[in-house]
Design an enzyme around this catalytic site. Structure first.
Site, mmCIF file in Angstrom:
data_model
loop_
_atom_site.group_PDB
_atom_site.id
_atom_site.type_symbol
_atom_site.label_atom_id
_atom_site.label_comp_id
_atom_site.label_asym_id
_atom_site.label_seq_id
_atom_site.Cartn_x
_atom_site.Cartn_y
_atom_site.Cartn_z
ATOM 1 N N ASP A 210 21.923 46.867 31.159
ATOM 2 C CA ASP A 210 22.490 45.552 30.886
ATOM 3 C C ASP A 210 23.683 45.652 29.926
ATOM 4 O O ASP A 210 23.625 46.382 28.929
ATOM 5 C CB ASP A 210 21.379 44.691 30.257
ATOM 6 C CG ASP A 210 21.738 43.232 30.185
ATOM 7 O OD1 ASP A 210 22.003 42.625 31.230
ATOM 8 O OD2 ASP A 210 21.762 42.687 29.055
ATOM 9 N N GLU A 273 25.953 47.947 34.012
ATOM 10 C CA GLU A 273 26.582 46.630 34.196
ATOM 11 C C GLU A 273 27.803 46.586 33.292
ATOM 12 O O GLU A 273 27.678 46.603 32.062
ATOM 13 C CB GLU A 273 25.634 45.491 33.826
ATOM 14 C CG GLU A 273 26.268 44.134 34.153
ATOM 15 C CD GLU A 273 25.770 42.955 33.325
ATOM 16 O OE1 GLU A 273 25.991 41.818 33.747
ATOM 17 O OE2 GLU A 273 25.186 43.168 32.238
HETATM 18 C C1 GLC Z 1 23.618 40.449 31.558
HETATM 19 C C2 GLC Z 1 22.593 39.831 32.478
HETATM 20 C C3 GLC Z 1 22.546 38.350 32.229
HETATM 21 C C4 GLC Z 1 22.145 38.139 30.792
HETATM 22 C C5 GLC Z 1 23.079 38.876 29.847
HETATM 23 C C6 GLC Z 1 22.518 38.950 28.467
HETATM 24 O O1 GLC Z 1 24.902 40.039 31.853
HETATM 25 O O2 GLC Z 1 22.893 40.142 33.803
HETATM 26 O O3 GLC Z 1 21.669 37.694 33.082
HETATM 27 O O4 GLC Z 1 22.144 36.767 30.483
HETATM 28 O O5 GLC Z 1 23.274 40.197 30.242
HETATM 29 O O6 GLC Z 1 21.445 39.842 28.429
#
Ligand code: GLC
Length: 537
Positions: A210, A273
Site C-alpha cells: 500500500d 502501489e
Molecule cells: C491506498 C489504498 C486506499 C487507502 C489508502 C490509505 O491508496 O488503496 O484504499 O485508502 O491507501 O491506506
C-alpha cells in the site's frame, strides 16, 4: 499445484509474469455468514469460479484486525485476521485450498500507517519519552502554534493532528486514525519486515504494498509548494505539489530492504502501489533489487482515445528496463470502474487491450461482468473520503459494491443487508446469467484469458506498435516465428486498418463471432470492436 500453466507458456517464466492477478475487495466479494459483509469463507466458496474464469492469483485487500475507519487500511494488528473476515485457521485453510486450485494468494501489506488503535501507537502517544514515541512522526507545533508544516492529508485537511496530552502533533498522510509509521527508525523497519516473514511462513505468495512511495518523507519536513494546476472543486490534496511528503531518495533503500526479505523465500512477488509519472515509477524496479511490479495505473488515468493509448503503451514499454517486467491495471477499489469510465461497448475493447498487452494484467473483481459504479444514497455512504470532502465525486463506495453472482436475493452475495447497495441490474448482470450467454462480456473475458494462457506469444512475446488511423489502435505481439496482430476500434463507427500484404486469421473478436475468418491486406472493424489476428505474413 493442481493446475498447469497454458500449453504455450515458456518454461521457467515466473508465475507473476505469465499469470493474471485478480483483486478481491473482501468486504464485497462473498458473505458466508449473513452479516452483509464478505469474508474469508466466502472467498473460499468462490475459488472454483476463479479457476473457471482462468486467473492465476488473487490479491486480497486488507483482512487484518482494524477499526475499519478506512475499511481495513487502518491496521490494528498486522499478524491476525479481523473477526468479521474469519480466523487465522480459516485463512490458512483458504491459502491451502487456493493452492490446491492452482491459485496464488497475494496479501495487502499496509506499511505506511497503522491504526491509531494499534498498541504501538497507543504507547507512542502515551508519553513523550515512551520507547515507541519515535515509531511515529511527532513534531512540536510551528512557532506561534499550528501544525509543523503545510502538508495536507490525502483525505482532506491538515496531515497533522495535535495530541493535547503531550502537546505535539503526529503526521498522517491519510486519516487522523491512520498515523504514519516512521520508516527512518530501524526498529520500525525490523518489526515490519518480520510481518512479511510471518505471512510468507503461512504460505502467502506475495504482497501488494500500500502507498509504497509514501514511506520516505523529507527528513526536514519542508513545506510542499503550491500546485499551480489546482482548481476549485479539486480534492484538497491537489492544493500542493507532493514534493517533500513522498517519493524521497531514501525510499529506494527501504524498498531494497523489503525485497531482500521477499527473496528469503522462493517464488514470491512484491507489487507496489505507486501513483507517479512513468519515469519515476520505473525507478522502483530498483535494478532488480526493487519491486517486481510497480503498479502501472496509466490505463486508469489515460483519456480513452486511440492516439493517447498508443502513445502511452509505446512510451511505457520502452521505459520499462529490458530485464524487468511490465504490468497493467485498468481498475481498483479506489478508482471509478472501467465500464463507467469508457462505457459498456468500450469495456469489451478494454478487456482485449488489457489481456493482449505485454505485462501482467491485474483485474478488479466484477469488471469481468461489466459492473458499473453504483450511485450511493447519502444515508448509505461509507467511505471516509466522501464523508470528509462530500459532493466532489471523490467517494469510492460506487466501485466497491457487492459482487453479482446470480438471481438470488442480493445477487447471491449475502442473505443479510449488504454493507453497500447492489447495482440495479444485478438480476441480469451476474455470473450465472452472463456465464450462460456466449456473447456476454464475461464470456469474452474467459475467451481472452484462455487464449492468453495458451499463447506464449500473448503472454511473453515482444510488443511493437503498428501505425493506424485516429480511431484505431494496433500492435503486434511476436515470439519465435509467431506473430499476433491486435486491432482495436476505440470509436463507435466502423473503421478499417489497411496493411498491404497482411494475411491472417481472426483468433478472437470482442463480438465473439469472427473466429477463423481470413483477412488479407486490411482488417475491417465494426464500431467498438477489437480483433486478434494470427498473422501468416
Ligand atoms: C491506498 C489504498 C486506499 C487507502 C489508502 C490509505 O491508496 O488503496 O484504499 O485508502 O491507501 O491506506
Amino acid at each position: 499445484m493442481a493446475r498447469q500453466t497454458g500449453n504455450g507458456t515458456p518454461a521457467g517464466v515466473a508465475w507473476w509474469k505469465r499469470g493474471i492477478v485478480y483483486q478481491i475487495y473482501p468486504l464485497s466479494f462473498q458473505d458466508s455468514n449473513g452479516d452483509g459483509k464478505g469474508d474469508l469463507n466466502g472467498i473460499r466458496q468462490r475459488l472454483d469460479y476463479l479457476v473457471w474464469l482462468g486467473v492465476d492469483a488473487i490479491w486480497i485487500s486488507p483482512i487484518y484486525p482494524s477499526p475499519m475507519a478506512d475499511f481495513g487500511y487502518d491496521v490494528s494488528d498486522y499478524r491476525a485476521i479481523a473477526a468479521q473476515f474469519g480466523t487465522l485457521e480459516q485463512f490458512d485453510a483458504l491459502v491451502q485450498e487456493a493452492h490446491a486450485h492452482g491459485l496464488r494468494v497475494i496479501l495487502d501489506f499496509v506499511p505506511n500507517h497503522a491504526s491509531d488503535q494499534h498498541p504501538w501507537f497507543l504507547l507512542s502517544r502515551s508519553e513523550r519519552d515512551n520507547p515507541k514515541r519515535d515509531w511515529y512522526i511527532w513534531r512540536d507545533p510551528a512557532p506561534g502554534g499550528g501544525p509543523p508544516n503545510n502538508w495536507i492529508s490525502n483525505f482532506g485537511g491538515s496531515a497533522w493532528t495535535l495530541d493535547p496530552a503531550t502537546g505535539q502533533y503526529y503526521h498522517h498522510a491519510f486519516l487522523a486514525e491512520q498515523p504514519d509509521l516512521n520508516w527512518h527508525n530501524p526498529q520500525v523497519r525490523a518489526a515490519m519486515l518480520d510481518v512479511l516473514r510471518f505471512w510468507m511462513e503461512r504460505g502467502v505468495d506475495g504482497f501488494r504494498i500500500d502507498v509504497l512511495w509514501h514511506l520516505a518523507k523529507d527528513p526536514q519536513l519542508r513545506d510542499n509548494p503550491p500546485n499551480p494546476g489546482y482548481q476549485p472543486g479539486d480534492a484538497d490534496i491537489r492544493c500542493l505539489l507532493q514534493v517533500y511528503s513522498c517519493d524521497q531518495p531514501d525510499i529506494h533503500d527501504i524498498v531494497t530492504g523489503l525485497r531482500a526479505v521477499l527473496d528469503e523465500y522462493p517464488d514470491r512477488v512484491m507489487i507496489g502501489e505507486i501513483y507517479l509519472p512513468v519515469e519515476r515509477l520505473v525507478a522502483y524496479y530498483g535494478g532488480g533489487r526493487g519491486v517486481h511490479l510497480p503498479f502501472n495505473f496509466q490505463l486508469i488515468e489515460a483519456s480513452w482515445n486511440a492516439s493517447e493509448l498508443d502513445h502511452m503503451v509505446h512510451e511505457y514499454d520502452s521505459l520499462v528496463p529490458q530485464e524487468e517486467w511490465p504490468n497493467w491495471v485498468p481498475g481498483n477499489h479506489d478508482k471509478p470502474r472501467i465500464a463507467s469510465r469508457v462505457g459498456e461497448a468500450q469495456a469489451r475493447v478494454a478487456a482485449m487491450l488489457l489481456l493482449t498487452l505485454r505485462g501482467t494484467p491485474t483485474m478488479y473483481y466484477g469488471d469481468e461482468l461489466g459492473m458499473c459504479d453504483v450511485s450511493i444514497p447519502s444515508e448509505r455512504v461509507q467511505d471516509p473520503w466522501e464523508k470528509n470532502e462530500p459532493g466532489l465525486g471523490l467517494g469510492r463506495d460506487p466501485q466497491r459494491t457487492p459482487m453479482q453472482w446470480d438471481t438470488a436475493p442480493n445477487a447471491g452475495f449475502s442473505t443479510g443487508l449488504p454493507w453497500l447497495p447492489l447495482a440495479h441490474d444485478h438480476d441480469t448482470h451476474n455470473v450465472d446469467c452472463l456465464g450462460r450467454d456466449p456473447s456476454s462480456i464475461l464470456a469474452l473475458y474467459r475467451r481472452l484469458i484462455a487464449l492468453r494462457r495458451e499463447s506464449a506469444t500473448l503472454t511473453s512475446g515482444r510488443y511493437a506498435r503498428v501505425a493506424a488511423g485516429t480511431q484505431i489502435m494496433a500492435y503486434t505481439r511476436e515470439r519465435a516465428d509467431e506473430r499476433m496482430l491486435v486491432v482495436l476500434n476505440l470509436g463507435h463507427a466502423p473503421d478499417a486498418l489497411a496493411l498491404p500484404g497482411l494475411q491472417g486469421e481472426v483468433m478472437l473478436s470482442t463480438r465473439l463471432d469472427r473466429e477463423g475468418e481470413k483477412v488479407s491486406d486490411r482488417v475491417e472493424l465494426r464500431g467498438d470492436e477489437g480483433v486478434i489476428v494470427r498473422m501468416v505474413r
